[in-house]
Design an enzyme around this catalytic site. Structure first.
Site, PDB file in Angstrom:
ATOM      1  N   CYS A 112       0.444  -1.199  -0.060  1.00 17.98           N
ATOM      2  CA  CYS A 112      -0.048   0.523  -0.211  1.00 17.98           C
ATOM      3  C   CYS A 112       0.719   1.138  -0.226  1.00 17.98           C
ATOM      4  CB  CYS A 112      -0.826  -0.384   1.565  1.00 17.98           C
ATOM      5  SG  CYS A 112      -1.807  -1.377   0.816  1.00 17.98           S
ATOM      6  N   HIS A 251      -3.051   6.629   3.037  1.00 22.09           N
ATOM      7  CA  HIS A 251      -4.035   4.872   2.709  1.00 22.09           C
ATOM      8  C   HIS A 251      -5.223   4.840   2.673  1.00 22.09           C
ATOM      9  CE1 HIS A 251      -4.305   1.213   1.302  1.00 22.09           C
ATOM     10  NE2 HIS A 251      -3.905   0.923   2.248  1.00 22.09           N
ATOM     11  N   ASN A 281     -10.214  -1.045   0.438  1.00 19.25           N
ATOM     12  CA  ASN A 281      -8.493  -0.637   0.291  1.00 19.25           C
ATOM     13  C   ASN A 281      -8.562  -1.108  -0.773  1.00 19.25           C
ATOM     14  OD1 ASN A 281      -6.070  -0.632   1.320  1.00 19.25           O
ATOM     15  ND2 ASN A 281      -6.204  -1.381   2.722  1.00 19.25           N
TER      16      ASN A 281
HETATM   17  N1  ACO Z   1     -17.451  -9.673  10.901  1.00 24.31           N
HETATM   18  C1  ACO Z   1     -18.024  -9.415  11.946  1.00 24.31           C
HETATM   19  N2  ACO Z   1     -16.760 -10.113  13.055  1.00 24.31           N
HETATM   20  C2  ACO Z   1     -15.767 -10.189  12.390  1.00 24.31           C
HETATM   21  C3  ACO Z   1     -14.762  -9.900  11.625  1.00 24.31           C
HETATM   22  C4  ACO Z   1     -15.990  -9.694   9.828  1.00 24.31           C
HETATM   23  N3  ACO Z   1     -15.154  -9.477   8.759  1.00 24.31           N
HETATM   24  N4  ACO Z   1     -13.579  -9.908  11.145  1.00 24.31           N
HETATM   25  C5  ACO Z   1     -13.482  -9.920  12.758  1.00 24.31           C
HETATM   26  N5  ACO Z   1     -14.528  -9.997  13.156  1.00 24.31           N
HETATM   27  C6  ACO Z   1     -14.559 -10.575  15.287  1.00 24.31           C
HETATM   28  C7  ACO Z   1     -12.616 -10.919  15.252  1.00 24.31           C
HETATM   29  O1  ACO Z   1     -13.550 -12.410  15.320  1.00 24.31           O
HETATM   30  C8  ACO Z   1     -13.285 -10.487  16.714  1.00 24.31           C
HETATM   31  O2  ACO Z   1     -14.275 -10.971  17.211  1.00 24.31           O
HETATM   32  P1  ACO Z   1     -14.069 -11.841  19.110  1.00 24.31           P
HETATM   33  O3  ACO Z   1     -13.418 -10.914  19.994  1.00 24.31           O
HETATM   34  O4  ACO Z   1     -15.073 -12.605  19.672  1.00 24.31           O
HETATM   35  O5  ACO Z   1     -12.492 -12.594  18.922  1.00 24.31           O
HETATM   36  C9  ACO Z   1     -13.876  -9.169  16.902  1.00 24.31           C
HETATM   37  O6  ACO Z   1     -15.206  -9.296  15.614  1.00 24.31           O
HETATM   38  C10 ACO Z   1     -12.916  -8.192  17.334  1.00 24.31           C
HETATM   39  O7  ACO Z   1     -11.814  -8.489  15.733  1.00 24.31           O
HETATM   40  P2  ACO Z   1     -10.861  -7.281  15.969  1.00 24.31           P
HETATM   41  O8  ACO Z   1      -9.577  -8.028  14.881  1.00 24.31           O
HETATM   42  O9  ACO Z   1     -10.241  -7.142  17.641  1.00 24.31           O
HETATM   43  O10 ACO Z   1     -11.432  -6.149  15.713  1.00 24.31           O
HETATM   44  P3  ACO Z   1     -10.476  -4.444  15.894  1.00 24.31           P
HETATM   45  O11 ACO Z   1     -11.836  -3.758  15.339  1.00 24.31           O
HETATM   46  O12 ACO Z   1      -8.727  -5.366  15.233  1.00 24.31           O
HETATM   47  O13 ACO Z   1     -10.696  -4.541  13.071  1.00 24.31           O
HETATM   48  C11 ACO Z   1      -9.630  -4.652  11.718  1.00 24.31           C
HETATM   49  C12 ACO Z   1     -10.073  -5.273  12.638  1.00 24.31           C
HETATM   50  C13 ACO Z   1     -11.097  -3.716  10.392  1.00 24.31           C
HETATM   51  C14 ACO Z   1      -9.499  -5.940  10.787  1.00 24.31           C
HETATM   52  C15 ACO Z   1      -8.841  -3.767  12.016  1.00 24.31           C
HETATM   53  O14 ACO Z   1      -7.699  -4.125  13.052  1.00 24.31           O
HETATM   54  C16 ACO Z   1      -7.225  -2.559  10.862  1.00 24.31           C
HETATM   55  O15 ACO Z   1      -7.924  -2.190   9.953  1.00 24.31           O
HETATM   56  N6  ACO Z   1      -7.012  -3.168  11.227  1.00 24.31           N
HETATM   57  C17 ACO Z   1      -5.476  -2.573   9.999  1.00 24.31           C
HETATM   58  C18 ACO Z   1      -5.871  -3.299   8.959  1.00 24.31           C
HETATM   59  C19 ACO Z   1      -5.051  -2.740   7.815  1.00 24.31           C
HETATM   60  O16 ACO Z   1      -4.343  -1.222   7.863  1.00 24.31           O
HETATM   61  N7  ACO Z   1      -4.458  -3.042   7.075  1.00 24.31           N
HETATM   62  C20 ACO Z   1      -4.309  -2.716   5.599  1.00 24.31           C
HETATM   63  C21 ACO Z   1      -3.092  -2.496   5.402  1.00 24.31           C
HETATM   64  S1  ACO Z   1      -2.328  -1.773   3.862  1.00 24.31           S
HETATM   65  C22 ACO Z   1      -1.550  -3.206   3.028  1.00 24.31           C
HETATM   66  O17 ACO Z   1      -0.872  -3.086   2.995  1.00 24.31           O
HETATM   67  C23 ACO Z   1      -2.612  -3.945   2.278  1.00 24.31           C
END
Ligand code: ACO
Length: 324
Positions: A112, A251, A281
């Protein structure tokens, strides 16, 4: 003096739109979860178009809108983490299809951050006199790398492309104001896709590629700490205060990350346009798509100072500050 000018922007996304509710029919997720955690409402998903197809379409639009001829180009860079193949590069395919016979072409692999890496490489090649006119494109078909059973990644990504035409030309005031790239290879396992395994056998069996895998929480923590640092390092290099930067084009990985970065930099959120709701994304394509939209909507005008900042697989960060 001579410096870099952004002559033209363009973007192209596939027609098919997949809503959050469409995803909740095929996996255990909901529109409410996706929107509240990420800001994403929908994304565009390829129906057969590959990364070079989206990049080619963007390249054609760039030429049509600017009136440039393909033979005017000296350089074509495509930033992508989802190339059509290991070889040829996606950029070489685009060069061939555009018939840009005078351009050298290669891909940038910095996930990214790739578009900012691409702008930086192009700018250096231009300031050295090697290249006068360049096309830099970010293009991704991430949907082909996604495990559509894995709700922790599948809901986040979309397909698309965007790009710019750059020219080294006479300007009244400097335009390339600062750039800062950084790579954190010690965190390479936090985000990966398309890993290959050579195996110990001989002759070897061809193996498939692994799908997208990410430690979301770790990447979130990384982004909210390292992106502000990268922007601050670039602004201090350019001799500008953050208040002098008109627009921060970050990004588009997660609206929460963008809000957190704005807060850490103590800058108003209005200076951080967000379009993730419509595209998800799109990795290397997210910043050029956003830049093109902001210019088309009149939110960015000639003379504005822009900070483009990306983060992603590698892990990597990159910021460039430019006068548009
Ligand atoms: N739908 C419903 N529930 C979900 C989903 C979903 N799609 N995905 C995860 N959950 C659940 C998990 O299982 C977890 O459940 P649990 O509490 O029972 O274990 C709960 O939701 C919370 O999960 P978290 O991973 O803690 O959620 P978080 O608030 O951290 O959000 C996210 C996750 C959106 C991925 C966040 O961590 C994030 O944005 N991280 C950065 C990702 C990013 O920027 N990636 C791009 C990098 S760029 C590249 O190079 C491509």
């Amino acid at each position: 003096m001579e410096d870099l000018r952004i002559v033209q922007t363009a973007s192209w996304v596939p027609n098919q739109i997949v809503e959050n509710d469409d995803l909740s029919k095929i996996m255990d997720t909901s529109d409410e979860w996706i929107q509240s955690r990420t800001g994403i409402k929908r994304r565009h998903i390829s129906t057969g178009e590959n990364t070079a197809d989206l990049a080619f379409k963007t390249g054609q639009l760039l030429l049509e809108k600017s009136g440039w001829q393909a033979r005017d180009l000296d350089l074509i860079l495509v930033a992508t983490m989802s190339p059509d193949a290991y070889t040829p590069s996606t950029a070489a395919i685009v060069q061939g299809r555009l018939q840009a016979e005078n351009a050298i072409a290669f891909d940038i692999s910095a996930a990214c951050s790739g578009f900012v890496y691409g702008l930086t490489i192009a700018s250096r090649m231009m300031s050295s006199g090697m290249v006068k006119r360049a096309m830099v494109i970010g293009s991704e078909v991430l949907s082909k790398l996604i495990d559509w059973q894995d709700r922790t990644t599948a809901v986040l990504f979309g397909d698309g492309a965007g790009g710019v035409l750059l020219e080294q030309t006479l300007v009244e005031t400097p335009t390339l104001l600062g750039t800062h790239l950084k790579t954190f290879g010690e965190f390479s396992d936090e985000l990966s896709a398309g890993n290959t395994t050579p195996g110990c056998d001989f002759p070897k069996q061809l193996t498939g590629l692994t799908p997208f895998k990410m430690n979301g929480r770790e990447v979130y923590r990384f982004a909210t700490h390292e992106v502000p640092k990268s922007i601050l390092a670039t602004s201090s290099q350019s001799g500008l205060t953050l208040d002098q930067i008109d627009v921060f084009l970050l990004h588009q990985a997660n609206a929460r990350i963008i809000k957190q970065v704005a807060k850490r930099l103590d800058q108003p959120l209005e200076k951080f346009p967000i379009n993730i709701a419509e595209y998800g994304n799109t990795s290397a394509a997210s910043e050029p798509i956003l830049l093109d939209e902001c210019i088309e909507k009149g939110m960015i005008k000639r003379g504005d100072i822009l900070a483009l900042s990306g983060f992603g697989g590698g892990l990597t960060t990159g910021t460039i500050i430019l006068r548009y």
